[in-house]
Design a protein around this motif. Structure first.
Motif, short mmCIF file in Angstrom:
data_model
loop_
_atom_site.label_atom_id
_atom_site.label_comp_id
_atom_site.label_asym_id
_atom_site.label_seq_id
_atom_site.Cartn_x
_atom_site.Cartn_y
_atom_site.Cartn_z
N LEU A 136 0.84 -1.20 0.00
CA LEU A 136 0.00 0.00 0.00
C LEU A 136 0.87 1.25 0.00
CD1 LEU A 136 -2.87 1.18 0.15
CD2 LEU A 136 -2.66 1.11 2.63
N PHE A 137 0.60 2.12 -0.96
CA PHE A 137 1.32 3.38 -1.11
C PHE A 137 0.32 4.52 -0.97
CE2 PHE A 137 3.48 0.15 -3.59
CZ PHE A 137 4.79 0.29 -3.18
N ILE A 138 0.81 5.66 -0.53
CA ILE A 138 -0.03 6.84 -0.42
C ILE A 138 0.75 8.03 -0.96
CG2 ILE A 138 0.69 7.36 1.93
CD1 ILE A 138 -2.25 8.25 2.46
N LEU A 139 0.07 8.89 -1.67
CA LEU A 139 0.71 10.09 -2.20
C LEU A 139 0.94 11.05 -1.03
CD1 LEU A 139 1.71 11.11 -4.92
CD2 LEU A 139 -0.49 12.25 -5.21
N ASP A 140 2.21 11.34 -0.79
CA ASP A 140 2.63 12.12 0.37
C ASP A 140 1.92 13.46 0.47
OD1 ASP A 140 4.45 12.58 2.64
OD2 ASP A 140 5.32 14.11 1.32
N GLU A 141 1.82 14.15 -0.63
CA GLU A 141 1.20 15.47 -0.64
C GLU A 141 -0.25 15.42 -0.15
OE1 GLU A 141 -0.22 18.15 -4.27
OE2 GLU A 141 1.96 18.13 -4.06
N ASP A 142 -0.98 14.38 -0.56
CA ASP A 142 -2.38 14.26 -0.16
C ASP A 142 -2.52 13.85 1.30
OD1 ASP A 142 -3.25 15.02 -2.67
OD2 ASP A 142 -3.31 12.98 -3.43
N ALA A 143 -1.62 13.01 1.78
CA ALA A 143 -1.64 12.62 3.20
C ALA A 143 -1.36 13.83 4.09
CB ALA A 143 -0.63 11.51 3.45
N LYS A 144 -0.38 14.63 3.69
CA LYS A 144 -0.04 15.83 4.47
C LYS A 144 -1.18 16.84 4.43
CE LYS A 144 4.96 15.54 4.17
NZ LYS A 144 6.17 16.07 3.52
N ALA A 145 -1.83 17.00 3.29
CA ALA A 145 -2.93 17.95 3.16
C ALA A 145 -4.10 17.57 4.07
CB ALA A 145 -3.41 18.02 1.71
N ARG A 146 -4.22 16.28 4.38
CA ARG A 146 -5.32 15.80 5.22
C ARG A 146 -4.85 15.49 6.64
NH1 ARG A 146 -5.82 15.18 0.11
NH2 ARG A 146 -7.84 15.26 -0.90
N ASN A 147 -3.59 15.84 6.94
CA ASN A 147 -3.01 15.68 8.27
C ASN A 147 -3.15 14.25 8.79
OD1 ASN A 147 -1.58 16.76 10.43
ND2 ASN A 147 -3.46 17.08 11.61
N LEU A 148 -2.87 13.28 7.91
CA LEU A 148 -2.99 11.87 8.28
C LEU A 148 -1.68 11.35 8.87
CD1 LEU A 148 -4.85 10.56 5.12
CD2 LEU A 148 -5.81 10.83 7.41
N THR A 149 -1.81 10.58 9.92
CA THR A 149 -0.67 9.86 10.48
C THR A 149 -0.68 8.48 9.85
OG1 THR A 149 -0.88 11.07 12.55
CG2 THR A 149 0.40 9.03 12.60
#
Length: 99
Positions: free
Chosen positions: A59-72
């Motif tokens: 499972l991969f996540i786009l860093d920019e989108d994770a940061k924009a949503r403040n996800l840990t």
């Protein structure tokens, strides 16, 4: 043939994520981007479905989108930037975007 499955829609709006998880092959991977990153929100059914497969799931996540949503991010999720997204697209035999 290994497939990179790209999801960008919220897992709370439809069943794309659950359908993808059902069809996922052993060599396949998932990249969450856009609102699909909300699937990693703690204590949700989407997060539990992903955690249930964490041992075998790439499972991969786009860093920019994770940061924009403040996800840990849990340790079993790998964050990638846009060049990493491109590299994944080349690495896999097919890319299936769940529109």
């Amino acid at each position: 043939m290994a497939t990179l499955h790209v999801l960008s829609h919220s897992p709370f709006a439809d069943s794309r994520l659950s359908s993808c998880l059902r069809l996922l092959g052993g060599d396949d991977a998932i990249l969450l981007c856009g609102d699909a990153t909300y699937a990693l929100t703690a204590s949700t059914a989407a997060r539990q479905a992903l955690e249930a497969k964490a041992d075998s799931l790439k499972l991969f996540i786009l860093d920019e989108d994770a940061k924009a949503r403040n996800l840990t991010l849990p340790e079993w999720v790998q964050s990638v930037d846009y060049p990493g997204f491109v590299a994944l697209s080349v690495q896999y035999d097919k890319v299936n975007t769940w529109l």
